[in-house]
Write a protein that holds these residues in place. Structure first.
Motif: not given
Length: 268
Positions: A146, A221, A181, A184-185, A138, A143, A127
């Protein structure tokens, strides 16, 4: 290793915090490199009279000298070699890394770091702390933290962004970055680098409005509140918690408070 094993038994993933871009100015390895031009670690940093303070630093902060990732030896130490920082901790049981100031690596080095993690431990997670719009980033990491989505949600909650505009922005973000993606963030709500939620939303009604915005976006997310010191608990975590804990949605999959960290070179 015991922590990772115990976490695994409890169904918890351990993601470590890695600062691979810079270190503290008082770290012995840096001080020795600065003092001795023949020091073997001299070229692990960008040192010279062209830099204020004698060395290249992270975004102008003199207490944070940058590591010279252009040096292959630095990359081998951090992630490329079998016994690198990144790989050895994954073998010891960690499930991934959150990379501080990942945007400073650029696309190439971030891709290399992510590939090294996947090679060492398939399914591991990288991440990146990316303050930029996340679409191209990404493609280099699994990730991101964000911040774009954070700005969108907080703008919607504060009334600065109209609902229709927010809907278009969210749709564009999903199309540009990809839903995989984004899921997963981490959607950063509160940490030490940005104004606390209690400061931005001092009124309880405002925080309740924010809670509704979070609920509507948590499908994009993991909601994240990080590194709260004791003195911040009363001013940040508790007001946010009071606003959002109104239903069964709050669980370990949606609210994450990272606790683990790992030093790469023993810096301070």
């Amino acid at each position: 290793r015991r922590l990772a094993a115990d976490a695994k038994r409890r169904g918890i993933k351990v993601v470590l915090d890695g600062v691979f871009n810079h270190m503290g100015r008082n770290a012995p390895i840096f001080r020795e490199a600065m003092a001795n031009p023949k020091n073997p670690y001299r070229d692990w940093f960008a040192i010279g009279p062209q830099y204020e303070g004698g060395a290249r630093v992270w975004t102008g902060f003199q207490n944070h000298p940058e590591l010279n990732l252009e040096n292959p030896a630095v990359r081998r130490h951090l992630y490329a070699s079998k016994d690198s920082v990144l790989r050895s901790w994954l073998r010891d049981g960690a499930d991934g890394w959150r990379l501080d100031t990942a945007y400073a690596f650029g696309y190439r080095f971030l891709r290399e770091i992510t590939a090294a993690a996947h090679q060492e431990k398939p399914g591991s997670l990288i991440v990146g702390e990316i303050v930029n719009y996340p679409d191209r980033w990404l493609r280099s990491t699994d990730a991101v933290m964000n911040f774009t989505l954070r700005m969108l949600v907080l703008g919607l909650a504060s009334g600065e962004i109209a609902p229709a505009t927010a809907a278009r922005m969210t749709d564009r973000l999903v199309r540009d970055a990809g839903i995989g993606p984004l899921l997963k963030s981490w959607m950063v709500i509160d940490n030490h680098d940005i104004p606390r939620i209690a400061t931005q939303f001092p009124d309880t009604a405002q925080r309740r409005r924010l809670s509704r915005m979070l609920l509507s976006h948590c499908r994009l997310g993991v909601i994240m509140v990080s590194d709260l010191p004791p003195h911040a608990m009363a001013t940040a975590l508790i007001p946010l918690r009071d606003a959002i804990v109104e239903g069964p949605w709050l669980n370990r999959d949606l609210l994450m408070l990272p606790l683990a960290g790992a030093s790469s070179l023993g810096g301070q």
